[in-house]
Motif scaffolding. Structure first.
Motif, PDB file in Angstrom:
ATOM      1  N   UNK A 149      31.014  42.769  26.648  1.00  0.00           N
ATOM      2  CA  UNK A 149      31.511  42.308  27.925  1.00  0.00           C
ATOM      3  C   UNK A 149      30.774  41.281  28.379  1.00  0.00           C
ATOM      4  N   UNK A 150      29.217  41.205  28.119  1.00  0.00           N
ATOM      5  CA  UNK A 150      28.331  40.269  28.620  1.00  0.00           C
ATOM      6  C   UNK A 150      29.027  38.890  28.075  1.00  0.00           C
ATOM      7  N   UNK A 151      29.036  38.933  26.887  1.00  0.00           N
ATOM      8  CA  UNK A 151      29.479  37.491  26.046  1.00  0.00           C
ATOM      9  C   UNK A 151      30.762  36.977  26.773  1.00  0.00           C
ATOM     10  N   UNK A 152      31.717  37.809  26.889  1.00  0.00           N
ATOM     11  CA  UNK A 152      32.981  37.380  27.685  1.00  0.00           C
ATOM     12  C   UNK A 152      32.808  36.778  28.952  1.00  0.00           C
ATOM     13  N   UNK A 153      31.961  37.551  29.668  1.00  0.00           N
ATOM     14  CA  UNK A 153      31.868  37.112  31.223  1.00  0.00           C
ATOM     15  C   UNK A 153      30.884  36.071  31.292  1.00  0.00           C
ATOM     16  N   UNK A 154      29.963  35.548  30.208  1.00  0.00           N
ATOM     17  CA  UNK A 154      29.226  34.435  30.115  1.00  0.00           C
ATOM     18  C   UNK A 154      30.107  33.102  29.647  1.00  0.00           C
ATOM     19  N   UNK A 155      30.938  33.519  28.772  1.00  0.00           N
ATOM     20  CA  UNK A 155      32.087  32.304  28.332  1.00  0.00           C
ATOM     21  C   UNK A 155      32.867  32.181  29.694  1.00  0.00           C
ATOM     22  N   UNK A 156      33.249  33.031  30.276  1.00  0.00           N
ATOM     23  CA  UNK A 156      34.147  33.025  31.351  1.00  0.00           C
ATOM     24  C   UNK A 156      33.526  32.056  32.619  1.00  0.00           C
ATOM     25  N   UNK A 157      32.246  32.375  32.892  1.00  0.00           N
ATOM     26  CA  UNK A 157      31.626  31.518  33.856  1.00  0.00           C
ATOM     27  C   UNK A 157      31.360  30.075  33.407  1.00  0.00           C
ATOM     28  N   UNK A 158      31.274  30.058  32.189  1.00  0.00           N
ATOM     29  CA  UNK A 158      31.080  28.521  31.561  1.00  0.00           C
ATOM     30  C   UNK A 158      32.252  27.671  31.794  1.00  0.00           C
ATOM     31  N   UNK A 159      33.603  28.491  31.740  1.00  0.00           N
ATOM     32  CA  UNK A 159      34.747  27.677  31.936  1.00  0.00           C
ATOM     33  C   UNK A 159      35.058  27.503  33.429  1.00  0.00           C
ATOM     34  N   UNK A 160      34.003  27.991  34.360  1.00  0.00           N
ATOM     35  CA  UNK A 160      34.278  27.715  35.523  1.00  0.00           C
ATOM     36  C   UNK A 160      34.708  29.065  36.586  1.00  0.00           C
ATOM     37  N   UNK A 161      34.976  30.107  35.865  1.00  0.00           N
ATOM     38  CA  UNK A 161      35.143  31.412  36.588  1.00  0.00           C
ATOM     39  C   UNK A 161      34.176  32.016  37.464  1.00  0.00           C
ATOM     40  N   UNK A 162      34.565  32.646  38.535  1.00  0.00           N
ATOM     41  CA  UNK A 162      33.758  33.066  39.559  1.00  0.00           C
ATOM     42  C   UNK A 162      33.695  34.672  39.339  1.00  0.00           C
ATOM     43  N   UNK A 163      32.488  35.075  39.281  1.00  0.00           N
ATOM     44  CA  UNK A 163      32.303  36.554  39.450  1.00  0.00           C
ATOM     45  C   UNK A 163      31.626  37.030  40.769  1.00  0.00           C
ATOM     46  N   UNK A 164      32.289  37.909  41.461  1.00  0.00           N
ATOM     47  CA  UNK A 164      31.729  38.417  42.599  1.00  0.00           C
ATOM     48  C   UNK A 164      31.596  39.904  42.611  1.00  0.00           C
ATOM     49  N   UNK A 165      30.347  40.560  42.928  1.00  0.00           N
ATOM     50  CA  UNK A 165      30.187  41.953  42.869  1.00  0.00           C
ATOM     51  C   UNK A 165      30.481  42.463  44.200  1.00  0.00           C
ATOM     52  N   UNK A 166      31.551  43.287  44.405  1.00  0.00           N
ATOM     53  CA  UNK A 166      32.119  43.731  45.402  1.00  0.00           C
ATOM     54  C   UNK A 166      32.978  45.072  45.151  1.00  0.00           C
ATOM     55  N   UNK A 167      33.448  46.007  45.887  1.00  0.00           N
ATOM     56  CA  UNK A 167      34.104  46.949  45.527  1.00  0.00           C
ATOM     57  C   UNK A 167      35.512  46.811  46.172  1.00  0.00           C
ATOM     58  N   UNK A 168      36.447  46.795  45.552  1.00  0.00           N
ATOM     59  CA  UNK A 168      37.907  46.628  45.788  1.00  0.00           C
ATOM     60  C   UNK A 168      38.373  47.898  46.481  1.00  0.00           C
ATOM     61  N   UNK A 169      38.506  47.829  47.726  1.00  0.00           N
ATOM     62  CA  UNK A 169      38.682  48.993  48.636  1.00  0.00           C
ATOM     63  C   UNK A 169      40.218  49.131  48.541  1.00  0.00           C
ATOM     64  N   UNK A 170      41.000  47.956  48.755  1.00  0.00           N
ATOM     65  CA  UNK A 170      42.529  48.023  48.829  1.00  0.00           C
ATOM     66  C   UNK A 170      43.250  46.823  48.497  1.00  0.00           C
ATOM     67  N   UNK A 171      44.586  46.824  48.169  1.00  0.00           N
ATOM     68  CA  UNK A 171      45.118  45.618  47.967  1.00  0.00           C
ATOM     69  C   UNK A 171      45.867  44.919  49.378  1.00  0.00           C
ATOM     70  N   UNK A 172      45.581  43.470  49.350  1.00  0.00           N
ATOM     71  CA  UNK A 172      46.033  42.931  50.628  1.00  0.00           C
ATOM     72  C   UNK A 172      47.599  42.552  50.442  1.00  0.00           C
ATOM     73  N   UNK A 173      48.336  43.002  51.356  1.00  0.00           N
ATOM     74  CA  UNK A 173      49.864  42.972  51.157  1.00  0.00           C
ATOM     75  C   UNK A 173      50.544  42.175  52.406  1.00  0.00           C
ATOM     76  N   UNK A 174      51.537  41.141  51.834  1.00  0.00           N
ATOM     77  CA  UNK A 174      52.459  40.659  52.784  1.00  0.00           C
ATOM     78  C   UNK A 174      53.863  40.927  52.322  1.00  0.00           C
ATOM     79  N   UNK A 175      54.532  41.802  53.179  1.00  0.00           N
ATOM     80  CA  UNK A 175      55.758  42.225  52.898  1.00  0.00           C
ATOM     81  C   UNK A 175      55.732  43.063  51.359  1.00  0.00           C
ATOM     82  N   UNK A 176      56.698  42.238  50.480  1.00  0.00           N
ATOM     83  CA  UNK A 176      56.690  43.010  49.238  1.00  0.00           C
ATOM     84  C   UNK A 176      55.791  42.583  48.200  1.00  0.00           C
ATOM     85  N   UNK A 177      54.927  41.777  48.674  1.00  0.00           N
ATOM     86  CA  UNK A 177      53.883  40.930  47.708  1.00  0.00           C
ATOM     87  C   UNK A 177      52.478  41.399  48.176  1.00  0.00           C
ATOM     88  N   UNK A 178      51.647  41.352  46.893  1.00  0.00           N
ATOM     89  CA  UNK A 178      50.192  41.534  46.933  1.00  0.00           C
ATOM     90  C   UNK A 178      49.795  40.383  47.040  1.00  0.00           C
TER      91      UNK A 178
END
Length: 390
Positions: A149-178
């Motif tokens: 998991x660490x190897x994947x995550x490190x490679x992901x951030x090198x590609x420009x990906x963003x990691x945010x430590x936060x708890x997903x409490x709910x999905x944000x919805x607009x009509x029939x779309x998340x």
């Protein structure tokens, strides 16, 4: 307001692998993970890669793709997953019929070889010869789940990906779309969201009015600190009962119970086995319980006693090793195949969870998912779609 192409909920192996593959395809990706230090099945996984265990054209192909990827993944990611190939010893309990047990494995892509008690003990000297009637053996892949998991995550951030430590409490919805995710600290916006939150996926989606046939076991194990004692192999029972427990507890008739806390659709099972990591620590267990409450109380002292007794019968030297009881949740589906793809009736929301044989098939399926997100047609993913249970 920043908006991403994809939000991936869950930073374990499934979420880390998928985030990396999506970023490789040039998508902007936010990986949302609750814990800075991983918990759950990725933290406590045994690390086995059962690439030999495909039983259908679909699973055989995915397992073959998976082991091919594992053999080069450390080089690709630029960090070690601690991959190696070891002997897997599938113990046949004294009193059982070795030939009948061996026959039950004959339909696997690489059927394990039946060996005598003496041969089994030569492969794994810590086995108790009086506890077994023989064993099956086959080469088995092994990694460190946290290293992968660490190897994947490190490679992901090198590609420009963003990691945010936060708890997903709910999905944000607009009509029939998340359109994103509501976290504890912030709200995050995206064109697409994919849930890789394991056992927590069902409750998160249910709160958004999206039902899925995804379930979970409470898995219990013991973990030792690094020890001088050396296991030469991975040891598991040939008659592994966890998969039958999953099948029996996830029928359509029992499905309503899973939305109510306090139920135990089936009694617990115990599959005594052990795996040693490269750092010398041993993970052994395991008890699997189907309890419909994510936070169900468990008597750790009683569980530890049961596990030590059963492990000690097969591997006596391990019974009294100093170790700590741990507990995690493991997601599964009702047909042993993962739930992968867009969820029906709601746009912008996807699922990537429910792996019964995760380490063998997560890498190729993450790659296939990311390619399909570009619009490339995939011949395997439709068979894994969540709407197959609709």
């Amino acid at each position: 307001m920043q908006s991403y192409d994809w939000i991936v909920i869950g930073g374990g192996i499934t979420g880390a692998a998928l985030s990396y593959e999506l970023a490789k395809q040039k998508f902007s990706v936010l990986l949302l993970e609750q814990h800075p230090s991983l918990q759950g099945a990725t933290r406590f996984g045994y690390g086995g890669i059962a690439f030999w265990s495909g039983t259908t054209a679909l699973t055989r192909r995915l397992c073959a793709e998976g082991i091919a990827l594992h053999r080069t993944l450390s080089s690709e990611l630029g960090a070690s997953t601690e991959f190696r190939e070891l002997d897997l010893i599938l113990t046949i309990a004294a009193g059982e019929d070795p030939a009948a047990i061996a026959q039950s494995y004959s339909h696997f892509a690489i059927p394990p070889r039946l060996v005598s008690v003496a041969e089994a003990c030569e492969l794994e000297p810590l086995l108790n010869p009086d506890a077994i009637a023989g064993a099956l053996t086959v080469k088995h892949g092994h990694i460190s789940t946290t290293a992968m998991a660490a190897a994947y995550t490190q490679a992901f951030t090198r590609l420009g990906g963003t990691v945010q430590f936060d708890s997903a409490k709910a999905l944000l919805r607009s009509d029939s779309r998340v359109t994103g995710v509501v976290g504890e600290a912030n709200t995050y916006h995206s064109a697409n969201t994919v849930v890789c939150a394991g056992a927590f996926s069902r409750s998160l989606l249910k709160a958004a009015g999206i039902p899925v046939r995804l379930y979970f076991t409470h898995a219990e194990l013991l973990e030792t600190p690094p020890v001088a004692l050396q296991l030469r192999s991975l040891v598991m029972p040939a008659d592994t009962r966890r998969f039958q427990l999953e099948a029996d507890s996830s029928t359509a008739a029992l499905d309503p119970l899973w939305d109510q806390p306090g139920h135990e659709p089936m009694p617990l099972i115990l599959d005594p086995g052990a795996a040693q990591l490269l750092n010398g620590s041993i993970r052994m267990g395991q008890i699997s319980r189907v309890l419909t409450d994510l936070n169900a109380p468990i008597d750790a002292v009683e569980s530890e006693g049961k596990m030590r007794q059963n492990i000690g019968a097969v591997l006596p030297a391990l019974e009294s090793l100093s170790g700590t009881w741990h507990h995690c949740l493991i997601a599964f589906s009702s047909d042993r195949l993962p739930l992968i793809g867009a969820l029906p009736h709601t746009a912008g929301i996807h699922l990537f969870s429910g792996f019964s044989n995760p380490l063998a098939i997560v890498p190729p399926l993450a790659r296939r998912f990311a390619s399909s997100a570009l619009g490339q047609k995939d011949e395997l993913l439709p068979d894994l779609s969540p709407d197959r249970f609709a």
